[in-house]
Design a protein around this motif. Structure first.
Motif, PDB file in Angstrom:
ATOM      1  N   TYR A  31       0.824  -1.191   0.000  1.00 47.26           N
ATOM      2  CA  TYR A  31       0.000   0.000   0.000  1.00 47.26           C
ATOM      3  C   TYR A  31       0.868   1.255   0.000  1.00 47.26           C
ATOM      4  O   TYR A  31       1.816   1.358   0.779  1.00 47.26           O
ATOM      5  N   TYR A  33       0.505   5.781  -0.490  1.00 46.62           N
ATOM      6  CA  TYR A  33      -0.445   6.887  -0.412  1.00 46.62           C
ATOM      7  C   TYR A  33       0.280   8.213  -0.693  1.00 46.62           C
ATOM      8  O   TYR A  33       1.440   8.375  -0.350  1.00 46.62           O
ATOM      9  N   TYR A  35      -0.494  12.276   0.260  1.00 44.11           N
ATOM     10  CA  TYR A  35      -1.310  13.227   0.995  1.00 44.11           C
ATOM     11  C   TYR A  35      -0.769  14.640   0.753  1.00 44.11           C
ATOM     12  O   TYR A  35       0.393  14.829   0.462  1.00 44.11           O
ATOM     13  N   PHE A  90       3.088  14.629   1.468  1.00 44.74           N
ATOM     14  CA  PHE A  90       3.636  13.477   2.169  1.00 44.74           C
ATOM     15  C   PHE A  90       3.244  12.196   1.456  1.00 44.74           C
ATOM     16  O   PHE A  90       2.099  12.003   1.068  1.00 44.74           O
ATOM     17  N   ILE A  97      -3.722  -2.644   5.745  1.00 44.85           N
ATOM     18  CA  ILE A  97      -4.637  -1.499   5.770  1.00 44.85           C
ATOM     19  C   ILE A  97      -4.580  -0.723   7.078  1.00 44.85           C
ATOM     20  O   ILE A  97      -5.228   0.306   7.220  1.00 44.85           O
ATOM     21  N   TYR A  98      -3.820  -1.206   8.041  1.00 45.01           N
ATOM     22  CA  TYR A  98      -3.828  -0.575   9.354  1.00 45.01           C
ATOM     23  C   TYR A  98      -2.653   0.366   9.599  1.00 45.01           C
ATOM     24  O   TYR A  98      -2.764   1.305  10.373  1.00 45.01           O
ATOM     25  N   GLU A  99      -1.526   0.120   8.975  1.00 42.74           N
ATOM     26  CA  GLU A  99      -0.329   0.898   9.293  1.00 42.74           C
ATOM     27  C   GLU A  99       0.153   1.728   8.122  1.00 42.74           C
ATOM     28  O   GLU A  99       0.025   1.314   6.963  1.00 42.74           O
ATOM     29  N   GLN A 100       0.705   2.888   8.430  1.00 40.23           N
ATOM     30  CA  GLN A 100       1.320   3.737   7.416  1.00 40.23           C
ATOM     31  C   GLN A 100       2.638   4.270   7.963  1.00 40.23           C
ATOM     32  O   GLN A 100       2.699   4.697   9.109  1.00 40.23           O
ATOM     33  N   PHE A 102       5.439   7.192   7.081  1.00 44.94           N
ATOM     34  CA  PHE A 102       5.470   8.408   6.291  1.00 44.94           C
ATOM     35  C   PHE A 102       6.882   8.810   5.888  1.00 44.94           C
ATOM     36  O   PHE A 102       7.848   8.599   6.636  1.00 44.94           O
ATOM     37  N   GLY A 103       6.983   9.436   4.721  1.00 46.80           N
ATOM     38  CA  GLY A 103       8.217  10.056   4.299  1.00 46.80           C
ATOM     39  C   GLY A 103       8.377  11.424   4.931  1.00 46.80           C
ATOM     40  O   GLY A 103       7.482  11.904   5.634  1.00 46.80           O
TER      41      GLY A 103
END
Lengths: 111, 114
Positions: A31, A33, A35, A90, A97-100, A102-103
């Protein structure tokens, strides 16, 4: 492991110019993303991907395109930049699906 | 529609005192709830999550959060604040039908004074 990296860290564009932001992750996450973060508005999801070759629209997709040709990379494109796209961008990746994770962010200014 | 509200833009607390950062949510279906912390010029760091089970969730750096279904709240707490806890805190929610979409609150700036 470098984790999630973003290129470039800063960029200034003129209205109408195009550019691509690169997000890379070395954690083999499915996954990914993109933002944008604006003062007083938290983070808003632009686009996301659930695996190589897939992309989907988030909350604020207009004016942006994305591609995920390789599992480790997620590209965010602005075809014709507008001042309203001035923001901090970001990227995040996650194993489920639970954890992200970030850069560090890309600060974009459109004049 | 899914949403997250953080009613306080800023929370001020003295070092050593307990802290609470508030979050309420609105989702269709069961919520998956998260807290993240952001230090200046950095990306967000994961603190803790609630998926199911005990209403009190323990996370990183001594933080915990209490899920309250009847009040649709997920407040972040710490028994004794440190100056180094000063940062921007975000609550986020994903519902079980959310198609991988996370919704973030507007953020609460925590100031811990010595």
């Amino acid at each position: 492991n470098a984790g999630v990296t973003q290129t470039p860290k800063f960029r200034v564009l003129k209205t109408g110019q195009s550019m691509t932001l690169l997000c890379a992750q070395d954690m083999n996450h499915e996954y990914m993303y993109w933002y944008r973060q604006d003062p007083g508005m938290g983070l808003r999801l632009i686009h996301y991907s659930v695996g190589e070759g897939t992309t989907a629209k988030g909350e604020v997709p207009d004016g942006y395109n994305v591609s995920r040709l390789k599992k480790q990379n997620f590209l965010l494109g602005l075809e014709s930049a507008a001042p309203s796209q001035t923001s901090v961008y970001f990227c995040a990746s996650g194993p489920d699906i639970y954890e992200q994770f970030f850069g560090p962010g890309t600060r974009l200014t459109v004049l | 529609a899914q949403s997250v509200a953080q009613p306080e833009d800023q929370v001020n607390v003295a070092e050593g005192n307990p802290l609470t950062v508030k979050c309420t949510y609105s989702v269709s279906g069961n919520p998956y709830l998260f807290w993240y912390v952001q230090y200046p010029n950095r990306g967000l760091q994961f603190l803790l999550k609630y998926i199911t089970g005990d209403n009190l969730v323990k996370g990183s750096y001594g933080f915990e959060a209490e899920f309250n279904k009847s009040q649709t709240s997920f407040h972040l707490k710490k028994p004794s604040a440190l100056v180094s806890d000063s940062a921007l805190y975000f609550c986020a929610v994903r519902d079980m039908y959310g198609f991988n979409k996370f919704y973030f609150g507007s953020g609460t700036k925590l100031n811990v004074k010595p």
